[in-house]
Scaffold this motif. Structure first.
Motif, short mmCIF file in Angstrom:
data_model
loop_
_atom_site.label_atom_id
_atom_site.label_comp_id
_atom_site.label_asym_id
_atom_site.label_seq_id
_atom_site.Cartn_x
_atom_site.Cartn_y
_atom_site.Cartn_z
N LEU A 141 0.84 -1.20 0.00
CA LEU A 141 0.00 0.00 0.00
C LEU A 141 0.87 1.24 0.00
CD1 LEU A 141 -2.59 1.66 0.28
CD2 LEU A 141 -2.54 1.18 2.74
N LYS A 142 1.89 1.25 0.84
CA LYS A 142 2.79 2.41 0.90
C LYS A 142 3.48 2.63 -0.45
CE LYS A 142 6.71 4.42 3.39
NZ LYS A 142 7.39 4.83 2.13
N ALA A 143 3.91 1.55 -1.09
CA ALA A 143 4.58 1.68 -2.38
C ALA A 143 3.61 2.23 -3.43
CB ALA A 143 5.13 0.32 -2.83
N ALA A 144 2.35 1.80 -3.39
CA ALA A 144 1.34 2.30 -4.33
C ALA A 144 1.10 3.79 -4.10
CB ALA A 144 0.04 1.52 -4.19
N LEU A 145 1.00 4.19 -2.83
CA LEU A 145 0.78 5.60 -2.50
C LEU A 145 1.99 6.45 -2.88
CD1 LEU A 145 -0.96 5.17 0.97
CD2 LEU A 145 -2.02 6.04 -1.13
N ASP A 146 3.19 5.89 -2.71
CA ASP A 146 4.41 6.62 -3.09
C ASP A 146 4.44 6.89 -4.59
OD1 ASP A 146 5.27 6.64 -0.48
OD2 ASP A 146 6.74 5.02 -0.72
N ALA A 147 4.05 5.89 -5.38
CA ALA A 147 4.02 6.08 -6.83
C ALA A 147 2.98 7.13 -7.20
CB ALA A 147 3.72 4.75 -7.52
N ALA A 148 1.81 7.05 -6.58
CA ALA A 148 0.74 8.02 -6.86
C ALA A 148 1.15 9.43 -6.48
CB ALA A 148 -0.53 7.61 -6.12
N ALA A 149 1.92 9.56 -5.40
CA ALA A 149 2.38 10.89 -4.96
C ALA A 149 3.30 11.53 -6.00
CB ALA A 149 3.09 10.77 -3.62
N ARG A 150 3.92 10.73 -6.83
CA ARG A 150 4.76 11.24 -7.91
C ARG A 150 3.94 11.63 -9.14
NH1 ARG A 150 10.22 10.06 -8.55
NH2 ARG A 150 11.27 9.12 -6.78
N GLY A 151 2.63 11.37 -9.07
CA GLY A 151 1.77 11.64 -10.22
C GLY A 151 1.67 10.47 -11.17
N TRP A 152 2.01 9.27 -10.69
CA TRP A 152 1.98 8.08 -11.52
C TRP A 152 0.74 7.26 -11.20
CZ3 TRP A 152 7.72 6.42 -10.28
CH2 TRP A 152 8.60 7.36 -10.85
N PRO A 153 -0.25 7.19 -12.08
CA PRO A 153 -1.46 6.40 -11.83
C PRO A 153 -1.13 4.91 -11.69
CG PRO A 153 -1.81 7.95 -13.62
CD PRO A 153 -0.34 7.94 -13.35
N VAL A 154 -1.75 4.27 -10.70
CA VAL A 154 -1.50 2.86 -10.42
C VAL A 154 -2.80 2.07 -10.41
CG1 VAL A 154 0.60 3.33 -9.10
CG2 VAL A 154 -1.60 3.23 -7.92
N PHE A 155 -2.67 0.76 -10.52
CA PHE A 155 -3.82 -0.14 -10.41
C PHE A 155 -3.30 -1.46 -9.84
CE2 PHE A 155 -1.89 -0.72 -14.51
CZ PHE A 155 -1.93 -2.08 -14.75
#
Length: 297
Positions: free
Chosen positions: A8-22
């Motif tokens: 979850l933290k890794a997904a949120l970290d990617a999203a914080a960079r502006g990178w959409p995740v799924f």
């Protein structure tokens, strides 16, 4: 629980960079989202089936809800992120003797261009390869590619995704070397945009099945798939697989023959192998399940 929290933290970290995740399946590289044949037609799919590239998000609340359901790996939608990721693969047992790995091929490519190997954000993959991340101006819609630059080098941009750092496959974590993400070098962009030499559609030796109609239909559809253009490749693969499903249902051709022919043809256009397999599976499953009896078709 600790693994779920870390993912979850890794997904949120990617999203914080502006990178959409799924979400990807736990311990796997494949999307955990429903496919077209199982689409409920509600929510984000109310106006038609939304695929992973459309459903990827940077919304922290949506990400928390999704990852609260399990220890999902993280898919990063490269195109919407403004990224092009160069995927440097390792040599596999099936590769021919003397095949260079992706790192060696990329170093040779840089040398031929008279350029240094770029310093950028890198991710070590579970298979021992590397992902090199580059920014691309969002006005430039770069497609994904397979083997276009050199052997064992693919690129993921629009229409593609990568397994994000923090994900775990085969017990190995995708680890990041956190240098700043560099802009895609002009020379590399030009190499990707250069017109490829005309290629003949991938040829597949089809066994003689005693049913000329099915063989002719497969060859016609295979050529159509191999000739599909950017933006319509997956749709053409899905249509062709549906068209051939009835012949499989009638016992006129083996399913694996259809899958092998279309997989090879679709990959030759640049579609990722996993995307080809998923599209083929869902289209054939639907067509075989709904095929009318041969006598009434």
């Amino acid at each position: 629980m600790a693994q779920s929290t870390a993912l979850l933290k890794a997904a949120l970290d990617a999203a914080a960079r502006g990178w959409p995740v799924f979400p990807l399946r736990p311990g796997d590289k494949r999307p955990a989202l429903h496919g077209e044949t199982a689409c409920p037609g509600t929510g984000e799919c109310a106006d038609g089936h939304a695929k992973w590239e459309q459903r990827a998000t940077t919304d922290p609340d949506r990400i928390r809800r999704a990852w609260s359901a399990g220890a999902f790996n993280i898919g990063l939608a490269t195109g919407p992120s403004g990224l092009l990721v160069v995927d440097l693969d390792q040599v596999k047992a099936k590769d021919g003797k003397g095949t260079p790995d992706g790192v060696s091929s990329f170093a040779a490519l840089c040398e031929r261009a008279g350029q240094p190997v770029p310093t950028t954000y890198r991710v070590r993959t579970a298979g021992g390869g590397e992902h090199l991340y580059f920014w691309v101006h969002r006005a430039i819609r770069m497609p994904s590619s397979k083997g276009r630059l050199a052997p064992k080098i693919d690129t993921r941009a629009w229409g593609g995704y990568v397994v994000a750092p923090g994900s775990i496959v085969g017990g190995t974590t995708y680890e990041v070397n956190p240098a700043p993400v560099a802009e895609l070098p002009t020379w590399l962009m030009l190499a990707l945009q250069a017109e490829p030499k005309p290629a003949r559609p991938a040829a597949v030796a089809l066994p003689r099945l005693g049913n000329r109609r099915a063989e002719v239909a497969l060859e016609r559809e295979r050529v159509a798939v191999a000739g599909a253009q950017e933006g319509g490749r997956e749709a053409e693969l899905f249509r062709a697989a549906r068209a051939m499903g009835r012949f499989v249902a009638w016992g006129e051709i083996a399913r694996h023959v259809v899958e092998e022919a279309f997989q090879s043809a679709a990959e030759s256009t640049g579609l990722p192998a996993s995307q080809c397999r998923s599209t083929l599976r869902s289209a054939l499953d639907w067509s075989i399940r709904t095929a009318r009896p041969r006598e009434t078709a």
